[in-house]
Design an enzyme around this catalytic site. Structure first.
Site, PDB file in Angstrom:
ATOM      1  N   VAL A 104      -7.052 -14.930  -6.224  1.00 60.41           N
ATOM      2  CA  VAL A 104      -7.153 -13.702  -5.282  1.00 60.41           C
ATOM      3  C   VAL A 104      -8.571 -13.945  -4.885  1.00 60.41           C
ATOM      4  O   VAL A 104      -9.522 -13.916  -5.611  1.00 60.41           O
ATOM      5  CB  VAL A 104      -6.835 -12.504  -5.874  1.00 60.41           C
ATOM      6  CG1 VAL A 104      -7.180 -11.230  -5.062  1.00 60.41           C
ATOM      7  CG2 VAL A 104      -5.490 -12.499  -6.404  1.00 60.41           C
ATOM      8  N   ASP A 121      10.434  -0.393   2.094  1.00 60.28           N
ATOM      9  CA  ASP A 121      10.069   0.894   1.326  1.00 60.28           C
ATOM     10  C   ASP A 121      10.247   0.382  -0.288  1.00 60.28           C
ATOM     11  O   ASP A 121      11.656   0.654  -0.753  1.00 60.28           O
ATOM     12  CB  ASP A 121      10.699   2.175   1.417  1.00 60.28           C
ATOM     13  CG  ASP A 121      10.030   3.362   0.743  1.00 60.28           C
ATOM     14  OD1 ASP A 121       9.423   3.238  -0.414  1.00 60.28           O
ATOM     15  OD2 ASP A 121      10.355   4.386   1.215  1.00 60.28           O
ATOM     16  N   HIS A 158      -4.285   6.437   3.286  1.00 60.45           N
ATOM     17  CA  HIS A 158      -4.810   5.318   2.720  1.00 60.45           C
ATOM     18  C   HIS A 158      -4.320   4.028   3.461  1.00 60.45           C
ATOM     19  O   HIS A 158      -4.618   3.262   3.868  1.00 60.45           O
ATOM     20  CB  HIS A 158      -4.634   5.118   1.404  1.00 60.45           C
ATOM     21  CG  HIS A 158      -5.290   3.797   0.786  1.00 60.45           C
ATOM     22  ND1 HIS A 158      -4.733   2.565   0.501  1.00 60.45           N
ATOM     23  CD2 HIS A 158      -6.292   3.984  -0.036  1.00 60.45           C
ATOM     24  CE1 HIS A 158      -5.539   2.055  -0.131  1.00 60.45           C
ATOM     25  NE2 HIS A 158      -6.752   2.667  -0.403  1.00 60.45           N
ATOM     26  N   SER A 172     -11.325  -0.840  -0.836  1.00 60.38           N
ATOM     27  CA  SER A 172      -9.912  -1.012  -0.268  1.00 60.38           C
ATOM     28  C   SER A 172     -10.093  -1.443   1.228  1.00 60.38           C
ATOM     29  O   SER A 172      -9.390  -2.431   1.577  1.00 60.38           O
ATOM     30  CB  SER A 172      -8.992   0.159  -0.091  1.00 60.38           C
ATOM     31  OG  SER A 172      -8.411   0.435  -1.100  1.00 60.38           O
ATOM     32  N   ASP A 217       0.763  -1.149  -0.133  1.00 63.61           N
ATOM     33  CA  ASP A 217       0.035   0.005  -0.012  1.00 63.61           C
ATOM     34  C   ASP A 217       0.758   1.243   0.082  1.00 63.61           C
ATOM     35  O   ASP A 217       2.006   1.006  -0.094  1.00 63.61           O
ATOM     36  CB  ASP A 217      -1.037  -0.022   1.342  1.00 63.61           C
ATOM     37  CG  ASP A 217      -2.158   0.671   0.950  1.00 63.61           C
ATOM     38  OD1 ASP A 217      -2.401   1.825   1.099  1.00 63.61           O
ATOM     39  OD2 ASP A 217      -3.363  -0.028   0.871  1.00 63.61           O
ATOM     40  N   PRO A 258      -1.154   5.365  17.717  1.00 66.28           N
ATOM     41  CA  PRO A 258      -1.476   4.499  18.736  1.00 66.28           C
ATOM     42  C   PRO A 258      -2.118   3.357  18.504  1.00 66.28           C
ATOM     43  O   PRO A 258      -2.170   2.286  19.134  1.00 66.28           O
ATOM     44  CB  PRO A 258      -2.175   5.497  19.843  1.00 66.28           C
ATOM     45  CG  PRO A 258      -1.858   6.600  19.348  1.00 66.28           C
ATOM     46  CD  PRO A 258      -1.407   6.590  18.015  1.00 66.28           C
TER      47      PRO A 258
END
Length: 539
Positions: free
Chosen positions: A381, A264, A275, A428, A245, A253
């Site tokens: 999927v 990354d 998002h 999403s 993502d 928190p």
């Protein structure tokens, strides 16, 4: 003050909330929020306060209250007629969308050699990165040889990497002159050291910001999915979920201690994104909110960054994310993004499935007229569509024979960067809830295979719409308690006769070819290790 403004003010006063209304942002500082002793639950909001708002109609611009979050890109809501095949809002209506991709058939060419996978571009301006191609090249080539080969075809090698997941060395190339992509791809595919060539496809995250509506916007999904009951049986402990993502705020928190590792794939310097933080929260939130699997471990994989058309990624970067997830112990991969059919990503998904890793994806936010979007439309999927508090289908949710189940995805209350919260919508977040639900099932029975998880999810789903499976809700809305309870029943686990999404062939749906997806890894030509890659463990 309008009823809608009054509702938003009330909600924002209750928590450090980021409220999104079309083109405006309401933000309230965390420090000013009153202390609420609610444990993992959020008080219900009176459903009569705010009128129902169509999420496909852009709200009027209003004055921002407080300070706005620098991490938010606000896009007005839009109907399916104004969306491209990736679900991206356009300025003008489109006649049709092209959800397909490109790919060569397997077999032999006319000269007896292997048939090449050569780029055939349709709607390239919508679905591909301009002037870039991705190619599988011979792993035995040195950097110097690869660069010389690229220059012979008017290309510059941007980077290349060995991907153990698909057993191949993949290079990313830029066209240095003005020749058409199709011409360059065809010529480059004829090189002896090149095995396949395709576009560098574009993927978009699947969220749509809307105003709070009637019903309980603060975690109504808990009751819909029967998560409190399911959490008496499992919390997702010792199950690793990879989230491919945008950037996740690992210091929020709600996510404290939940992120086991970060990677990354972009090598960017962007901070956390709304998002990715929201998707992570739907799975593992465990402070004032409650995710579907609060004890699960996350692999936070940043593969999406801010782009002119929104938050986007590409074939090469998404494959890096899949490769990392498969090699770092992921049991589940959440993919809350969508794009066209992509031969290289199809190979990656086939290889991931062969490792016994479960994959869940957003069905897409391109609306009822969209062709199937990927990776959700891949047969390996679990595709998830979105519902609202009244069990109605999210207006922008994709439909199709590939939908497995539905889950709440409208007006979802989730964490946002900088210790804030957001109210957001999109398939999403429906996918994220189901990924967490699968983690509960795998905690209960770690031996479950992906097909068994799918079968149980569909068999225990609460039927919505017409009786039986349909193209809107799949088998129905997921039921966490029923699914986790069913895992303990050997009879049900063994019974994989639940209705399954149809395998649509041709341009709609086609299983990824298994050829070469599981070959032994070739020698790496030039490992791509961005200096800015973030591999940190959350505190």
């Amino acid at each position: 003050m309008t009823a809608r403004r009054a509702a938003l003010t009330l909600i924002c006063a209750a928590l450090p909330l980021v409220c999104l209304d079309g083109s405006a942002v309401y933000a309230q500082n965390f420090a000013r929020a009153p202390s609420i002793n609610i444990g993992s639950r959020i008080p219900a909001i009176n459903p009569t306060i705010a009128p129902r708002v169509d999420p496909n109609i852009a709200a009027r611009s209003v004055t921002a209250i407080g300070r706005t979050s620098p991490n938010l890109r606000i896009r007005p809501a839009c109907g399916s007629a104004y969306r491209d095949g990736d679900g991206q809002c356009l300025d003008q209506a489109v006649v049709s969308t092209d959800g397909g991709g490109s790919g060569g058939a397997s077999g032999k060419g006319k000269n007896g050699g292997p048939r090449r996978n050569v780029l055939r571009t349709a709607d390239a301006n919508l679905h591909t990165v301009a002037n870039e191609i991705v190619a599988e090249i011979d792993g035995a080539l040195t950097d110097t040889q690869a660069d010389a080969m690229a220059r012979r075809h008017g290309l510059a090698r941007l980077r290349s990497q060995n991907f153990p997941l698909v057993g191949a060395t993949i290079g990313l190339f830029r066209i240095t002159d003005r020749r058409p992509v199709e011409t360059v791809s065809r010529e480059f595919a004829a090189e002896a050291g090149v095995h396949s060539v395709q576009a560098n496809f574009r993927y978009l995250l699947q969220d749509q910001k809307v105003v709070a509506t009637e019903g309980d916007p603060a975690q109504y999904a808990l009751a819909k999915l029967r998560l409190p009951e399911a959490h008496t049986l499992a919390h997702g402990a010792d199950v690793t979920v990879a989230v491919i993502d945008s950037g996740i705020d690992v210091r929020h928190p709600e996510l404290a201690g939940a992120v086991a590792d970060s990677f990354d794939a972009l090598g960017s310097k962007e901070g956390p994104h709304v998002h990715g933080t929201g998707v992570a929260g739907a799975i593992v939130a465990h402070a004032r909110l409650m995710g579907s699997a609060p004890a699960a471990r996350l692999l936070a994989i940043r593969a999406f960054g801010t782009a002119p058309n929104g938050t986007a990624s590409t074939t090469f970067v998404v494959l890096k994310g899949l490769d990392y997830a498969a090699s770092h112990g992921a049991r589940i991969v959440n993919m809350s993004f969508a794009g066209p059919k992509d031969p290289l990503i199809e190979r990656g998904i086939a290889a991931t499935a062969a490792k016994g890793i479960l994959m869940v994806a957003a069905s897409g936010n391109a609306g009822p007229k969209s062709l199937p979007l990927y990776p959700a439309a891949n047969a390996n999927v679990i595709a998830v569509s979105a519902t609202d508090a009244q069990d109605k289908l999210f207006a922008a949710s994709n439909r199709g024979a590939y939908i497995a189940v539905a889950a709440p995805g409208v007006d979802i209350f989730l964490p946002a960067p900088d210790e804030k919260y957001q109210m957001t919508s999109g398939t999403s977040f429906s996918a994220a809830y189901v990924s967490g639900l699968a983690a509960l099932m795998l905690e209960r029975n770690p031996a479950l295979k992906p097909d068994e998880v799918r079968a149980i999810l569909m068999k225990t789903a609460r039927d919505l719409g017409p009786p039986g499976r349909d193209d809107l809700f799949g088998a129905g809305e997921a039921d966490a308690y029923a699914a986790v309870s069913a895992v303990a029943s050997a009879a049900l686990v063994a019974a994989t006769d639940a209705p399954t999404p149809a395998a649509v062939k041709g341009p709609d749906r086609e299983d990824a070819p298994a050829t070469r997806a599981l070959n032994a890894p070739a020698a790496a030509m030039a490992a791509d290790r961005p200096a800015a890659a973030d591999r940190s463990t959350a505190r």
